[in-house]
Design a protein around this motif. Structure first.
Motif, mmCIF file in Angstrom:
data_model
loop_
_atom_site.group_PDB
_atom_site.id
_atom_site.type_symbol
_atom_site.label_atom_id
_atom_site.label_comp_id
_atom_site.label_asym_id
_atom_site.label_seq_id
_atom_site.Cartn_x
_atom_site.Cartn_y
_atom_site.Cartn_z
ATOM 1 N N VAL A 254 -24.531 -7.925 6.088
ATOM 2 C CA VAL A 254 -24.236 -9.129 5.721
ATOM 3 C C VAL A 254 -23.099 -9.730 6.874
ATOM 4 C CG1 VAL A 254 -24.019 -8.132 4.192
ATOM 5 C CG2 VAL A 254 -21.212 -7.514 4.924
ATOM 6 N N GLY A 255 -22.659 -9.251 7.788
ATOM 7 C CA GLY A 255 -21.455 -9.668 8.815
ATOM 8 C C GLY A 255 -19.820 -9.571 8.437
ATOM 9 N N ARG A 256 -19.860 -9.026 7.426
ATOM 10 C CA ARG A 256 -17.693 -9.175 7.490
ATOM 11 C C ARG A 256 -17.693 -7.254 6.476
ATOM 12 N NH1 ARG A 256 -17.276 -8.957 1.536
ATOM 13 N NH2 ARG A 256 -19.161 -9.888 0.409
ATOM 14 N N TYR A 257 -16.767 -6.824 6.366
ATOM 15 C CA TYR A 257 -17.105 -5.636 5.588
ATOM 16 C C TYR A 257 -17.644 -5.893 3.599
ATOM 17 C CZ TYR A 257 -14.828 -1.831 2.920
ATOM 18 O OH TYR A 257 -14.963 -0.500 2.465
ATOM 19 N N PRO A 258 -18.212 -5.131 3.816
ATOM 20 C CA PRO A 258 -19.270 -5.579 2.508
ATOM 21 C C PRO A 258 -19.024 -5.077 1.252
ATOM 22 C CG PRO A 258 -20.219 -3.261 3.655
ATOM 23 C CD PRO A 258 -18.764 -3.563 4.231
ATOM 24 N N LEU A 259 -17.603 -3.827 0.699
ATOM 25 C CA LEU A 259 -17.359 -3.463 -0.102
ATOM 26 C C LEU A 259 -16.005 -4.554 -0.875
ATOM 27 C CD1 LEU A 259 -17.900 -0.081 0.437
ATOM 28 C CD2 LEU A 259 -19.534 -1.321 -0.271
ATOM 29 N N LEU A 260 -15.600 -5.156 0.071
ATOM 30 C CA LEU A 260 -14.667 -6.272 -0.646
ATOM 31 C C LEU A 260 -15.346 -7.966 -1.211
ATOM 32 C CD1 LEU A 260 -11.220 -4.792 0.937
ATOM 33 C CD2 LEU A 260 -12.471 -4.124 -1.972
ATOM 34 N N PRO A 261 -14.522 -8.518 -1.989
ATOM 35 C CA PRO A 261 -15.023 -9.932 -1.689
ATOM 36 C C PRO A 261 -14.924 -10.031 -0.627
ATOM 37 C CG PRO A 261 -14.839 -8.930 -4.072
ATOM 38 C CD PRO A 261 -13.497 -7.826 -3.689
ATOM 39 N N ALA A 262 -15.076 -11.342 -0.321
ATOM 40 C CA ALA A 262 -15.002 -11.826 0.838
ATOM 41 C C ALA A 262 -13.411 -12.237 0.482
ATOM 42 C CB ALA A 262 -16.194 -13.498 1.164
ATOM 43 N N GLY A 263 -12.776 -12.515 2.358
ATOM 44 C CA GLY A 263 -11.060 -12.943 1.880
ATOM 45 C C GLY A 263 -10.130 -12.333 0.803
ATOM 46 N N GLN A 264 -11.086 -10.824 0.161
ATOM 47 C CA GLN A 264 -9.310 -9.744 -0.495
ATOM 48 C C GLN A 264 -9.122 -9.037 0.651
ATOM 49 O OE1 GLN A 264 -11.541 -7.641 -3.286
ATOM 50 N NE2 GLN A 264 -9.509 -6.260 -3.741
ATOM 51 N N LYS A 265 -7.620 -8.759 0.754
ATOM 52 C CA LYS A 265 -6.469 -8.013 1.193
ATOM 53 C C LYS A 265 -7.153 -7.026 0.794
ATOM 54 C CE LYS A 265 -2.256 -7.202 2.836
ATOM 55 N NZ LYS A 265 -0.882 -7.201 2.599
ATOM 56 N N PRO A 266 -7.218 -6.337 2.025
ATOM 57 C CA PRO A 266 -7.987 -4.625 2.335
ATOM 58 C C PRO A 266 -6.985 -3.947 1.707
ATOM 59 C CG PRO A 266 -8.078 -5.614 4.932
ATOM 60 C CD PRO A 266 -7.155 -6.785 3.585
ATOM 61 N N SER A 267 -5.937 -3.779 1.180
ATOM 62 C CA SER A 267 -5.262 -2.763 0.848
ATOM 63 C C SER A 267 -6.118 -1.105 0.575
ATOM 64 C CB SER A 267 -4.212 -3.304 0.006
ATOM 65 O OG SER A 267 -4.615 -2.964 -1.430
ATOM 66 N N TRP A 268 -5.028 -0.466 0.513
ATOM 67 C CA TRP A 268 -5.649 0.907 0.663
ATOM 68 C C TRP A 268 -6.213 1.540 -0.798
ATOM 69 C CZ3 TRP A 268 -3.768 5.532 -3.055
ATOM 70 C CH2 TRP A 268 -2.743 4.545 -3.208
ATOM 71 N N ALA A 269 -5.150 0.385 -1.759
ATOM 72 C CA ALA A 269 -6.198 0.836 -3.425
ATOM 73 C C ALA A 269 -6.937 -0.159 -3.694
ATOM 74 C CB ALA A 269 -4.635 -0.271 -3.952
ATOM 75 N N ALA A 270 -7.411 -1.256 -3.450
ATOM 76 C CA ALA A 270 -8.215 -1.760 -3.782
ATOM 77 C C ALA A 270 -9.131 -1.248 -2.609
ATOM 78 C CB ALA A 270 -8.244 -3.410 -2.476
ATOM 79 N N LEU A 271 -9.850 -0.603 -1.582
ATOM 80 C CA LEU A 271 -10.320 0.077 -0.299
ATOM 81 C C LEU A 271 -11.147 0.880 -1.778
ATOM 82 C CD1 LEU A 271 -9.424 -0.196 2.703
ATOM 83 C CD2 LEU A 271 -11.092 -1.601 1.799
ATOM 84 N N MET A 272 -9.611 1.858 -2.232
ATOM 85 C CA MET A 272 -10.182 3.084 -3.617
ATOM 86 C C MET A 272 -10.970 3.095 -4.422
ATOM 87 S SD MET A 272 -9.632 5.648 -5.714
ATOM 88 C CE MET A 272 -8.324 4.725 -6.470
ATOM 89 N N CYS A 273 -10.310 1.937 -4.951
ATOM 90 C CA CYS A 273 -11.740 1.351 -6.838
ATOM 91 C C CYS A 273 -12.981 1.211 -5.657
ATOM 92 C CB CYS A 273 -10.650 0.461 -6.885
ATOM 93 S SG CYS A 273 -9.050 1.136 -7.965
#
Length: 674
Positions: A254-273
């Protein structure tokens, strides 16, 4: 509730970016003046045995390939042979030689799919270590993706096949990588993929052993590594490598980190959820073949026991059925184009390292403030002694000690005696609690009559707090016996608890653990705040409250900003008490913990996801007045800056407009009935 603690270890996350062609051209010009390079040492020798063939002074630096917390990777040229290498210089930390550990693992490997270590060299008199590695001229897949964008499916298939071959080789030798990601997969311009950076890899004692290490890059960690409590505190590390490869393949596609919406800050809380509870992104029709979709699904099953093995993935049609010649050509073209200066474009990278220790345990956790001896030194032993009291009943127990109902032998006065064992956190907590309670003189804060040594010898560290006895017990125990509270009783609880917080906050004391178990109620309808073991007295100047946002507390009642400091930074600690009050009122209204569905296990991962990203439960029509609904919304705003203050809540219509006599009567009746 679950024990939760965040601890971060510095980790070396190195991206090996390809420099512009200028250094290559310089090296080529220099090579024309050098004799032909000698053949590399035999692969049968180990880095340790080959170290004598090289010295650090034999090399000159050509370019910096990457830097991280632990050190730097350089492109270097051997002065005599002009052979090019990558030199990874790692700084020692606390006497721990991570470079030596990585070299030990690399010395076990002789695979074309694993980066080769030629030698281990001392880099300084201070214990720094340098690994002399083969130079992979295309750089990391992360760098290629940053410059070239999304990979075509044929190239993705070739990456998957070669990376899986590396993992198959390592896993057969009981080596687990634990940090598979695009930045740690290197590609050559010949289309060869090699697994690199074994800084946190492990060698399992026996085949089939599980793992308890939670070090890694958060964005690529599997659900069981984020939420060990839900998986028995241990996980299959081979399956964890498979998950990371699945995320890597999906990212390249997909050309970007896939498990978060485009533009969302990759905080550890967002990543864990996202990792523990979210679903992989839905790929548009035509974006991937059925074989690729099936491959990714087999890698990214949340239950590690259902995840495909490396052997199964090598036999998957996406890998085994690929056109090898075409897929290798597609990868070579992509790497070559990404190496061109005209096509270079750099994007921000996602490098978040996270260590999550085993999380089985009690709902509260404490960081050790002062020593236990401080509490003993503060004890007013001359006024009262533990031997002056008879124990009548046990009111409660915890990891640090117990609370007893006691009677003074001479006066027959009844008290609560809170005995905390020394030798660490509990004794220090007693010192903190006693110090805070000595400052307090409010009818809405439990009173401390005395602090004394709890054992026969004053140097044992055990401390006893002699507290007033609140005869109705905690609101948690009342709710357990009586069920949901009527709204009139809730208004009285909220009014008195807020009065207690108002008194404390005016004196710059934050409680940090407001919950039903820490609010006591008398049969006369008086509510008092108790248990100040993790309370903090803030410095005089506003804004100096970093210490108050250590990750202590009961996870179920912690506010979003205390879970996710990366997203919120240094928040207002007083707002954290307001959040705890809001959850408490909502719990008493519903008769159960409100932020998780009924019956769901309150693991720390589930709690954090619900608190940081979930919505408040919908109350049925007629279950609460508009005033109560608005009061709860004011307490439970996820943005602490928009949350109501204690003063604003005391003036809220739900509190200020209540019928005081009726609400006090409702609370008294509820406590008496319980």
């Amino acid at each position: 509730m679950a024990l939760i603690r965040e601890k971060r270890f510095s980790q070396m996350n190195l991206s090996l970016h390809v420099p512009s062609r200028a250094p290559f051209q310089e090296a080529a010009a220099a090579r024309r003046q050098c004799p032909p390079p000698v053949a590399p040492p035999s692969t049968s020798s180990t880095p340790a045995s080959r170290a004598s063939q090289f010295r650090l002074a034999d090399f000159e630096r050509v370019a910096v390939l990457g830097s991280g917390n632990g050190g730097t990777v350089y492109k270097v040229r051997h002065r005599e042979t002009c052979a090019l290498y990558a030199l990874k210089v790692q700084h020692s930390s606390g006497g721990e030689l991570t470079g030596a550990a990585e070299a030990d693992i690399l010395s076990r490997t002789a695979s074309p799919f694993v980066v080769r270590c030629h030698a281990v060299l001392p880099a300084s008199a201070f214990g720094d270590v340098a690994l002399l590695l083969e130079l992979v001229d295309g750089g990391s897949l992360d760098a290629v993706r940053s410059r070239a964008g999304a990979f075509p499916e044929a190239a993705v298939a070739e990456v998957a096949a070669q990376a899986l071959s590396a993992l198959a080789y390592l896993h057969a030798r009981r080596v687990v990588h634990l940090d598979v990601k695009p930045a740690n997969l290197l590609a050559s311009t010949a289309g060869e993929v090699k697994l690199a950076d074994f800084g946190i890899a492990r060698v399992l004692p026996r085949a089939g052993d599980h793992c308890t290490s939670y070090v890694g890059t958060a964005a690529y960690m599997s659900p069981e590594r984020f939420d060990p409590e839900a998986h028995g505190g241990r996980y299959d590390p081979l399956a964890a490598d498979v998950w990371s490869l699945g995320v890597t393949v999906l990212e390249l596609l997909v050309g970007r980190y896939p498990l978060l919406p485009a533009g969302q800050k990759p905080s550890w809380a967002a990543l864990m959820c996202a990792i523990c509870f979210g679903e992989p992104p839905a790929l548009p029709d035509g974006a991937a073949s059925p074989e690729l979709r099936g491959f990714v699904a087999a890698c990214l099953r949340k239950d590690y026991r259902e995840r495909a093995s490396v052997g199964e993935l090598l036999a998957h049609p996406f890998v085994a059925g690929r056109d090898v010649t075409a897929s290798r050509r597609a990868l070579r073209r992509l790497v070559a184009e990404a190496s061109s200066p005209s096509s270079e474009r750099r994007l921000p990278q996602l490098h978040i390292s996270l260590d999550l220790p085993s999380c089985a345990g009690a709902g509260n956790f404490r960081a050790a403030p002062a020593s236990a001896s401080a509490a003993a030194a503060a004890a007013r032993a001359g006024e009262l002694r533990v031997s002056d009291f008879d124990r009548v009943a046990v009111l409660g127990r915890g990891n640090g000690g117990a609370v007893y109902k006691v009677v003074h032998r001479r006066t027959s006065a009844v008290y609560a005696l809170k005995v905390l064992h020394g030798g660490g956190d509990p004794g220090a907590a007693a010192a903190t609690e006693a110090d805070v309670l000595r400052r307090a003189d409010s009818p809405h804060v439990v009173r401390c009559h005395s602090v004394m040594p709890a054992a026969a010898t004053s140097d044992s560290g055990d401390v006893a707090l002699l507290l007033e006895l609140v005869d109705g017990g905690s609101l948690a125990s009342v709710a357990a016996r009586a069920g949901a509270f009527p709204e009139a009783a809730l208004a009285e609880v909220a009014a008195q608890a807020l009065s207690g917080l108002s008194y404390l906050h005016a004196r710059r004391v934050v409680h940090r653990d407001i919950k039903p178990a820490n609010l006591l109620v008398s049969t006369a309808g008086e509510v008092k705040i108790a248990d100040f073991g993790i309370a903090k007295v803030l410095p005089p100047r506003p804004g100096e409250h970093r210490e108050a946002y250590e990750y202590e507390g009961t996870a179920a009642y912690m506010s979003p900003e205390r879970f996710d400091s990366e997203l919120h930074g240094d928040a207002d600690p007083f707002a954290g008490d307001v959040w705890g009050m809001g959850v408490t009122i909502l719990e008493l209204l519903m008769g159960r913990y409100p932020l998780l569905p009924p019956g769901q296990k309150p693991s720390w991962a589930a709690l954090m996801c619900a608190i940081c990203f979930g919505e408040l439960p919908l109350l049925p029509d007629g279950a609460a007045s508009p005033e109560l609904r608005a009061f709860l919304a004011a307490c439970l705003h996820k943005d602490y800056a928009k949350r109501a203050s204690v003063a604003q809540l005391l003036a809220h219509q739900f509190i200020a407009g209540r019928d005081v006599a009726a609400s006090k009567l409702a609370l008294r009746r509820l406590v008496a009935g319980a």
